[in-house]
Design a protein around this motif. Structure first.
Motif, PDB file in Angstrom:
ATOM      1  N   THR A 186       0.810  -1.223   0.000  1.00 17.48           N
ATOM      2  CA  THR A 186       0.000   0.000   0.000  1.00 17.48           C
ATOM      3  C   THR A 186       0.841   1.271   0.000  1.00 17.48           C
ATOM      4  O   THR A 186       0.299   2.377  -0.034  1.00 17.48           O
ATOM      5  N   THR A 187       2.165   1.130   0.032  1.00 18.71           N
ATOM      6  CA  THR A 187       3.039   2.304   0.123  1.00 18.71           C
ATOM      7  C   THR A 187       3.036   3.093  -1.189  1.00 18.71           C
ATOM      8  O   THR A 187       3.130   2.513  -2.270  1.00 18.71           O
ATOM      9  N   LYS A 188       2.923   4.406  -1.067  1.00 16.42           N
ATOM     10  CA  LYS A 188       3.020   5.306  -2.214  1.00 16.42           C
ATOM     11  C   LYS A 188       4.366   6.033  -2.163  1.00 16.42           C
ATOM     12  O   LYS A 188       4.879   6.334  -1.081  1.00 16.42           O
TER      13      LYS A 188
ATOM     14  N   GLN B 217       4.876   9.103   0.034  1.00 14.68           N
ATOM     15  CA  GLN B 217       5.043   8.934   1.478  1.00 14.68           C
ATOM     16  C   GLN B 217       6.516   8.963   1.876  1.00 14.68           C
ATOM     17  O   GLN B 217       6.836   9.264   3.025  1.00 14.68           O
TER      18      GLN B 217
ATOM     19  N   GLU C 219       4.005  13.560   4.088  1.00 12.47           N
ATOM     20  CA  GLU C 219       2.552  13.433   4.059  1.00 12.47           C
ATOM     21  C   GLU C 219       1.938  14.670   4.714  1.00 12.47           C
ATOM     22  O   GLU C 219       2.436  15.137   5.750  1.00 12.47           O
TER      23      GLU C 219
ATOM     24  N   ALA D 157       5.491  -2.697  -3.964  1.00 15.57           N
ATOM     25  CA  ALA D 157       4.593  -1.570  -4.229  1.00 15.57           C
ATOM     26  C   ALA D 157       4.058  -1.612  -5.651  1.00 15.57           C
ATOM     27  O   ALA D 157       4.436  -2.454  -6.467  1.00 15.57           O
ATOM     28  N   ASP D 158       3.191  -0.662  -5.945  1.00 18.40           N
ATOM     29  CA  ASP D 158       2.613  -0.518  -7.281  1.00 18.40           C
ATOM     30  C   ASP D 158       3.714  -0.334  -8.323  1.00 18.40           C
ATOM     31  O   ASP D 158       4.792   0.194  -8.035  1.00 18.40           O
TER      32      ASP D 158
ATOM     33  N   PHE E 235       5.493   2.953  -8.609  1.00 22.22           N
ATOM     34  CA  PHE E 235       6.254   3.436  -7.450  1.00 22.22           C
ATOM     35  C   PHE E 235       7.692   3.824  -7.828  1.00 22.22           C
ATOM     36  O   PHE E 235       8.130   4.936  -7.500  1.00 22.22           O
TER      37      PHE E 235
ATOM     38  N   ASP F 113       7.900   7.029  -9.878  1.00 25.13           N
ATOM     39  CA  ASP F 113       7.522   8.230  -9.128  1.00 25.13           C
ATOM     40  C   ASP F 113       8.675   8.780  -8.288  1.00 25.13           C
ATOM     41  O   ASP F 113       8.578   9.895  -7.765  1.00 25.13           O
TER      42      ASP F 113
END
Length: 279
Positions: A62-64, A67, A71, A120-121, A124, A127
């Motif tokens: 769930t980490t973006k 973060q 935040e 992560a996604d 990630f 980004d």
């Protein structure tokens, strides 16, 4: 600054070269390998060897990426405004610093660990490209630009659960930690259990490699798991003779430290059954 391993961490020659190349190039070191081969521990030992503090960012599904920068806690600010709290007039009171911010503002050079980035996604890594390249980022809520006082030594680990973007890979120095050969594994064991009897270690490692190389194994036991297994063997004070596998199942003693799912346990039981049928 040169990394050459530590008393607690056996670093192979190619791993040492990779770490030092990453430091020289000032590029992130991307470390891949099986789970349990010491990727996370590598970053800690690099920090210890170079005498640097470490900042650890453990990535979850769930980490973006944002973060890792900061935040903005808008909910707390809204609540405080409803309560008439004076803190609401300074937006910086609601900015929570991420791990990259902590590494960038450190007064001395640090090691920054970005652990298990592949959890992560897929977006990630992309980004983070600009921030890791320029060593700076913008805080939109305050208008500040945070720049790294000292470029950190960055170690990024991956368990190869998903492919990483090419643009991200281009910016890294890559190293794959292969599973250690018997002689290297013996050195690793002796670091953790100095004075272990040579005959016991030889018997245990022979059996361990036989298990790892069994065709059809779903999850091969790792370095950390053989260390756990040996710890149990020493705690039970088992002799080399007592380590012999049960012929009825071919399972090793204390097999729960090595085999972590029922399919692999059943595999050895089937192999034992087939061996009895042939005899």
């Amino acid at each position: 600054m040169k990394f050459a391993g530590t008393e607690q961490y056996v670093a192979t020659a190619d791993l040492t070269v990779a770490v030092n190349a990453s430091v020289t190039l000032e590029r992130p070191l991307l470390v891949k390998g099986e789970p349990g081969t010491g990727k996370t521990e590598l970053a800690r030992q690099v920090a210890l060897s170079l005498g640097l503090p470490i900042v650890e960012w453990h990535v979850k599904s769930t980490t973006k990426a944002a973060q890792g920068l900061y935040e903005y806690d808008a909910v707390s600010r809204l609540r405080d405004s409803q309560l008439g709290d004076e803190r609401v007039h300074d937006v910086s009171n609601y900015i929570r610093k991420g791990k990259l911010w902590q590494a960038f503002e450190a007064e001395t050079k640090v090691v920054l660990l970005i652990d298990e980035i592949d959890k992560a996604d897929i977006e990630f890594p992309n980004d983070l490209l600009q921030e890791l390249d320029r060593m700076e980022f913008h805080v939109y809520e305050t208008g500040d630009t945070i720049r790294a006082k000292h470029r950190p030594v960055i170690v990024i680990t991956s368990n190869n659960e998903k492919e990483l973007p090419d643009a991200f890979l281009r910016r890294c120095f890559f190293h794959y930690i292969r599973f250690p050969e018997a002689e290297t594994l013996k050195q690793i064991v002796e670091v953790h259990y100095p004075g272990i009897k040579e005959h016991l270690l030889a018997t245990a490692l022979t059996q361990f490699y036989e298990i790892r190389e069994t065709p059809g194994l779903k999850k091969k036991p790792s370095t950390s798991e053989v260390l756990d297994w040996l710890k149990l063997i020493l705690a039970e004070d088992l002799s080399p003779e007592e380590l012999k596998r049960d012929p009825a199942s071919l399972l090793p003693k204390l097999h729960g430290a090595l085999l972590k799912n029922e399919q692999d346990v059943q595999l050895f039981e089937r192999l034992a059954f087939m061996a009895r049928g042939r005899s």
